[in-house]
Design a protein around this motif. Structure first.
Motif, PDB file in Angstrom:
ATOM      1  N   MET A   1       0.847  -1.185   0.000  1.00 24.69           N
ATOM      2  CA  MET A   1       0.000   0.000   0.000  1.00 24.69           C
ATOM      3  C   MET A   1       0.891   1.247   0.000  1.00 24.69           C
ATOM      4  O   MET A   1       1.962   1.250   0.595  1.00 24.69           O
ATOM      5  N   ASP A   2       0.424   2.276  -0.632  1.00 25.40           N
ATOM      6  CA  ASP A   2       1.123   3.545  -0.706  1.00 25.40           C
ATOM      7  C   ASP A   2       1.354   4.107   0.707  1.00 25.40           C
ATOM      8  O   ASP A   2       0.435   4.136   1.521  1.00 25.40           O
ATOM      9  N   LYS A   3       2.568   4.559   0.983  1.00 24.50           N
ATOM     10  CA  LYS A   3       2.905   5.054   2.319  1.00 24.50           C
ATOM     11  C   LYS A   3       2.099   6.297   2.700  1.00 24.50           C
ATOM     12  O   LYS A   3       1.784   6.491   3.876  1.00 24.50           O
ATOM     13  N   ASN A   4       1.787   7.135   1.735  1.00 26.17           N
ATOM     14  CA  ASN A   4       0.974   8.323   2.031  1.00 26.17           C
ATOM     15  C   ASN A   4      -0.426   7.925   2.494  1.00 26.17           C
ATOM     16  O   ASN A   4      -0.979   8.532   3.419  1.00 26.17           O
ATOM     17  N   ILE A   5      -0.977   6.915   1.871  1.00 27.10           N
ATOM     18  CA  ILE A   5      -2.306   6.433   2.275  1.00 27.10           C
ATOM     19  C   ILE A   5      -2.227   5.788   3.659  1.00 27.10           C
ATOM     20  O   ILE A   5      -3.095   6.019   4.513  1.00 27.10           O
ATOM     21  N   LEU A   6      -1.185   4.998   3.895  1.00 28.11           N
ATOM     22  CA  LEU A   6      -0.995   4.409   5.223  1.00 28.11           C
ATOM     23  C   LEU A   6      -0.882   5.491   6.291  1.00 28.11           C
ATOM     24  O   LEU A   6      -1.477   5.385   7.367  1.00 28.11           O
ATOM     25  N   TYR A   7      -0.118   6.524   6.003  1.00 27.46           N
ATOM     26  CA  TYR A   7       0.048   7.637   6.933  1.00 27.46           C
ATOM     27  C   TYR A   7      -1.301   8.272   7.259  1.00 27.46           C
ATOM     28  O   TYR A   7      -1.638   8.482   8.430  1.00 27.46           O
ATOM     29  N   ASN A   9      -4.235   6.939   6.996  1.00 27.15           N
ATOM     30  CA  ASN A   9      -5.041   5.982   7.757  1.00 27.15           C
ATOM     31  C   ASN A   9      -4.638   5.970   9.231  1.00 27.15           C
ATOM     32  O   ASN A   9      -5.501   5.923  10.120  1.00 27.15           O
ATOM     33  N   ILE A  10      -3.345   6.001   9.480  1.00 25.49           N
ATOM     34  CA  ILE A  10      -2.869   6.003  10.863  1.00 25.49           C
ATOM     35  C   ILE A  10      -3.290   7.280  11.569  1.00 25.49           C
ATOM     36  O   ILE A  10      -3.754   7.242  12.722  1.00 25.49           O
ATOM     37  N   ILE A  11      -3.162   8.405  10.901  1.00 23.78           N
ATOM     38  CA  ILE A  11      -3.576   9.691  11.493  1.00 23.78           C
ATOM     39  C   ILE A  11      -5.064   9.648  11.834  1.00 23.78           C
ATOM     40  O   ILE A  11      -5.486  10.113  12.904  1.00 23.78           O
ATOM     41  N   GLU A  13      -6.791   6.957  12.560  1.00 27.66           N
ATOM     42  CA  GLU A  13      -6.912   6.075  13.726  1.00 27.66           C
ATOM     43  C   GLU A  13      -6.516   6.806  15.009  1.00 27.66           C
ATOM     44  O   GLU A  13      -7.163   6.649  16.044  1.00 27.66           O
ATOM     45  N   LEU A  14      -5.441   7.602  14.943  1.00 32.03           N
ATOM     46  CA  LEU A  14      -5.017   8.383  16.106  1.00 32.03           C
ATOM     47  C   LEU A  14      -6.118   9.339  16.544  1.00 32.03           C
ATOM     48  O   LEU A  14      -6.405   9.473  17.738  1.00 32.03           O
ATOM     49  N   LYS A  15      -6.729   9.992  15.568  1.00 37.01           N
ATOM     50  CA  LYS A  15      -7.805  10.940  15.876  1.00 37.01           C
ATOM     51  C   LYS A  15      -8.988  10.224  16.516  1.00 37.01           C
ATOM     52  O   LYS A  15      -9.540  10.696  17.522  1.00 37.01           O
ATOM     53  N   THR A  16      -9.382   9.100  15.968  1.00 34.15           N
ATOM     54  CA  THR A  16     -10.506   8.339  16.517  1.00 34.15           C
ATOM     55  C   THR A  16     -10.212   7.904  17.951  1.00 34.15           C
ATOM     56  O   THR A  16     -11.068   8.041  18.839  1.00 34.15           O
ATOM     57  N   THR A  17      -9.015   7.404  18.178  1.00 37.76           N
ATOM     58  CA  THR A  17      -8.626   6.988  19.524  1.00 37.76           C
ATOM     59  C   THR A  17      -8.651   8.173  20.481  1.00 37.76           C
ATOM     60  O   THR A  17      -9.163   8.078  21.600  1.00 37.76           O
ATOM     61  N   TYR A  18      -8.107   9.302  20.054  1.00 36.33           N
ATOM     62  CA  TYR A  18      -8.087  10.519  20.871  1.00 36.33           C
ATOM     63  C   TYR A  18      -9.508  10.942  21.249  1.00 36.33           C
ATOM     64  O   TYR A  18      -9.812  11.179  22.416  1.00 36.33           O
ATOM     65  N   VAL A  19     -10.387  11.002  20.281  1.00 36.15           N
ATOM     66  CA  VAL A  19     -11.775  11.421  20.526  1.00 36.15           C
ATOM     67  C   VAL A  19     -12.465  10.437  21.465  1.00 36.15           C
ATOM     68  O   VAL A  19     -13.130  10.841  22.439  1.00 36.15           O
ATOM     69  N   ASN A  20     -12.317   9.147  21.220  1.00 30.86           N
ATOM     70  CA  ASN A  20     -12.976   8.136  22.047  1.00 30.86           C
ATOM     71  C   ASN A  20     -12.449   8.132  23.484  1.00 30.86           C
ATOM     72  O   ASN A  20     -13.234   8.053  24.438  1.00 30.86           O
ATOM     73  N   GLU A  70       2.121  -1.864  18.205  1.00 32.76           N
ATOM     74  CA  GLU A  70       1.455  -0.836  17.398  1.00 32.76           C
ATOM     75  C   GLU A  70       0.574   0.054  18.266  1.00 32.76           C
ATOM     76  O   GLU A  70       0.588   1.282  18.118  1.00 32.76           O
ATOM     77  N   ASP A  71      -0.202  -0.540  19.165  1.00 37.18           N
ATOM     78  CA  ASP A  71      -1.052   0.259  20.050  1.00 37.18           C
ATOM     79  C   ASP A  71      -0.221   1.196  20.916  1.00 37.18           C
ATOM     80  O   ASP A  71      -0.586   2.359  21.128  1.00 37.18           O
ATOM     81  N   THR A  72       0.888   0.686  21.423  1.00 39.47           N
ATOM     82  CA  THR A  72       1.755   1.487  22.275  1.00 39.47           C
ATOM     83  C   THR A  72       2.354   2.651  21.496  1.00 39.47           C
ATOM     84  O   THR A  72       2.416   3.783  21.994  1.00 39.47           O
ATOM     85  N   LEU A  73       2.775   2.404  20.267  1.00 41.75           N
ATOM     86  CA  LEU A  73       3.310   3.483  19.421  1.00 41.75           C
ATOM     87  C   LEU A  73       2.238   4.535  19.132  1.00 41.75           C
ATOM     88  O   LEU A  73       2.528   5.738  19.139  1.00 41.75           O
ATOM     89  N   LYS A  74       1.019   4.093  18.903  1.00 45.03           N
ATOM     90  CA  LYS A  74      -0.078   5.050  18.665  1.00 45.03           C
ATOM     91  C   LYS A  74      -0.348   5.883  19.911  1.00 45.03           C
ATOM     92  O   LYS A  74      -0.582   7.094  19.813  1.00 45.03           O
ATOM     93  N   ASP A  75      -0.315   5.242  21.076  1.00 39.39           N
ATOM     94  CA  ASP A  75      -0.488   6.000  22.320  1.00 39.39           C
ATOM     95  C   ASP A  75       0.617   7.035  22.484  1.00 39.39           C
ATOM     96  O   ASP A  75       0.363   8.181  22.868  1.00 39.39           O
TER      97      ASP A  75
END
Length: 102
Positions: A1-7, A9-11, A13-20, A70-75
């Protein structure tokens, strides 16, 4: 997958986790920052760093299986972003004078 798209997607996910998590915990990070300053952020970041170090450096069976590398890195990423937000919102901190903050 394209790295820009992965980036992107991760951003997202970070936003969703932050909001939740802010919905579940309230603004506990911000409240801690108001009380204890940047040291409160450093403690949380340090805890996550230590968790990451433990996950990657031991061969023992992990007891909390839902906390992956992965979860720890996102945190960690979210804590860093949240710290920047608090620094920008803190009236005592001038963006050009952060080294004198504490």
């Amino acid at each position: 997958m394209d790295k820009n798209i992965l980036y992107e997607n991760i951003i997202e996910e970070l936003k969703t986790t932050y909001v939740n998590k802010n919905s579940d915990y309230g603004d506990s990070f911000g409240e801690g920052f108001k009380k204890w300053g940047i040291l409160s952020a450093m403690v949380r970041i340090s805890d996550k760093y230590n968790r990451l170090a433990n996950l990657v450096s031991t061969n023992k069976e992990i007891q909390v299986v839902d906390e992956t590398i992965e979860d720890t890195l996102k945190d960690l990423a979210n804590y860093c972003i949240m710290t920047i937000i608090e620094l920008k919102n803190d009236k005592k901190v001038n963006q050009y004078d952060i080294e004198n903050y504490y």
